[in-house]
Design an enzyme around this catalytic site. Sequence first.
Site, short mmCIF file in Angstrom:
data_model
loop_
_atom_site.label_atom_id
_atom_site.label_comp_id
_atom_site.label_asym_id
_atom_site.label_seq_id
_atom_site.Cartn_x
_atom_site.Cartn_y
_atom_site.Cartn_z
N HIS A 90 -64.69 -70.31 -116.41
CA HIS A 90 -65.84 -69.80 -115.93
C HIS A 90 -66.58 -70.99 -114.62
O HIS A 90 -66.00 -72.08 -115.38
CB HIS A 90 -66.93 -69.97 -117.40
CG HIS A 90 -68.38 -68.98 -117.35
ND1 HIS A 90 -68.42 -68.13 -116.89
CD2 HIS A 90 -69.53 -69.68 -116.63
CE1 HIS A 90 -69.41 -67.23 -117.22
NE2 HIS A 90 -70.52 -68.46 -116.61
N ASP A 168 -77.91 -64.73 -125.05
CA ASP A 168 -77.84 -65.26 -124.12
C ASP A 168 -78.63 -64.73 -123.25
O ASP A 168 -78.92 -64.67 -121.85
CB ASP A 168 -76.71 -65.60 -123.56
CG ASP A 168 -76.56 -66.15 -122.27
OD1 ASP A 168 -77.10 -67.02 -122.05
OD2 ASP A 168 -75.53 -65.47 -121.33
N ARG A 175 -84.94 -67.64 -118.15
CA ARG A 175 -84.80 -69.28 -117.56
C ARG A 175 -84.82 -69.35 -115.44
O ARG A 175 -85.01 -69.96 -115.36
CB ARG A 175 -83.59 -69.78 -118.36
CG ARG A 175 -83.10 -70.16 -119.16
CD ARG A 175 -81.65 -70.95 -119.76
NE ARG A 175 -81.03 -72.22 -119.15
CZ ARG A 175 -79.60 -71.54 -118.42
NH1 ARG A 175 -79.27 -70.25 -118.88
NH2 ARG A 175 -79.08 -72.36 -117.46
N SER A 190 -75.11 -71.59 -122.66
CA SER A 190 -75.00 -70.40 -122.60
C SER A 190 -74.09 -69.45 -121.86
O SER A 190 -73.19 -68.63 -122.67
CB SER A 190 -76.11 -69.91 -121.16
OG SER A 190 -76.08 -69.07 -119.58
N LYS A 194 -71.36 -66.69 -124.23
CA LYS A 194 -70.44 -65.89 -123.45
C LYS A 194 -68.86 -65.99 -123.53
O LYS A 194 -68.01 -64.75 -124.51
CB LYS A 194 -70.85 -65.27 -122.38
CG LYS A 194 -72.19 -65.17 -122.06
CD LYS A 194 -72.42 -64.93 -120.33
CE LYS A 194 -72.65 -65.89 -119.63
NZ LYS A 194 -73.98 -66.59 -119.54
N1 URA Z 1 -73.50 -69.88 -116.02
C1 URA Z 1 -73.86 -69.47 -117.58
O1 URA Z 1 -73.28 -68.42 -117.73
N2 URA Z 1 -75.03 -70.16 -117.56
C2 URA Z 1 -75.42 -71.00 -117.27
O2 URA Z 1 -76.50 -71.45 -117.51
C3 URA Z 1 -75.26 -71.56 -115.52
C4 URA Z 1 -73.74 -71.39 -115.64
#
Ligand code: URA
Length: 430
Positions: A90, A168, A175, A190, A194
């Site tokens: 990620h 989230d 946000r 966040s 996930k």
């Molecule tokens: N990727 C995400 O999933 N959340 C964030 O806040 C920033 C990047």
Amino acid sequence: MSHLDAPSIIRTKRDGGVLSDSAIDWVIDGYTHGRVADEQMSALLMAIFLRGMTPAEIARWTAAMVGSGERFDFTDLRRDGQPLALVDKHSTGGVGDKITIPLLPVVMACGASVPQAAGRGLGHTGGTLDKLEAIPGFTAELSKAQIRQQLRDIGAAVFAAGELAPADRKIYALRDVTATTESLPLIASSVMSKKLAEGARSLVLDVKVGRGAFLKTEAESRELAATMVDLGNANGVPTRALLTDMNCPLGRTVGNAVEVAESLEVLAGGGPSDVVALTVALAAEMLDAAGIDGVDPADTLRDGSAMDRFRALVAAQGGDLSRPLPIGAACETVTAPRSGLMGDIDAMGVAMAAWRLGAGRAQPGEPVQFGAGVRIHRRPGEPVAAGEVLFTLHTETADRLPAALAELDGCWTVGDAASAPRPLIIDRIG
Ligand code: URA
């Protein structure tokens, strides 16, 4: 837990206090189920943005977000009688950051399996789902049964988080429209909510550093990386991070369909050297994390096996690569005022131009323009001839062009000397 209420929780954080575990559990559960209103969560997010969170608060906030939904478990799946090597990557959000698109097929071709809950654009940054959905027919709305089948049969699934960490999903969208994206505790929780819920057994993070990153200083990006690595390790998902440069956009494209087109070039064995280098470096980390050795990820770009895996992934998710990618027909170019060498290109300026062209959202849930984006014809250090095209801007709505051109103004230079090259990979953490 009924003695808790949103105004008191907001007040505690507003005044610099530490939220109790029960307050965090209550507010995340309440927001997920509509008992805490958007305006209350907005105020709390701003208080967190301004006051920060302790490591214990971040860990609890993350756990509460994971607990707001389902947690996938794919450890029962087998291919050729063997458990799957489930690993994911990620990014904390970049500009021109299409790396997931070539990376997944590379690691699939090397024998890893990737359950990827991917995101949409956030703030100035692009989202993998918005890019992949530019492929005609591609869908990221996958059922759990389909995710399991794809993991077993082809080795990857890219899906909208759906019922994973639904807290989230709501907070992420809030946000984006309340100027609270650039917050270390909110980014860490966040990303990790996930990633802890999606069923990967190990994780590689690409933490961006520089002008185009959410957090601007290297020190903050290092702290973000260390926070997320600790969260992963503490929750049974071994996690490591690369700190990578995000001062200049990655590659030569920023937007949706234009980034898919560039990813296809990389999968065909070409493409910009920085995109190839980061893809291969992250693939090597993922394979190491998954316990796969003896394979060179770069070979899969040369021998076409990664392209084959990409075709299989896209076909499994309804996409049709034989149809043209929807590049926006309305376009405008920016030309060089003089000859020389291309200087630095500010990732934030290019990101804002792409956003103005329609590649991102101004309102939650708004559709993006798949055809919107910027092509960068000269990268820093490349020779430039007076009058040649340096940037092409694409959009589906021509009236967006003037504002996008204004964003590009002043965010690049042509000079006599090249600016000092920066390393793409700054450090490895974890
Ligand atoms: N990727 C995400 O999933 N959340 C964030 O806040 C920033 C990047």
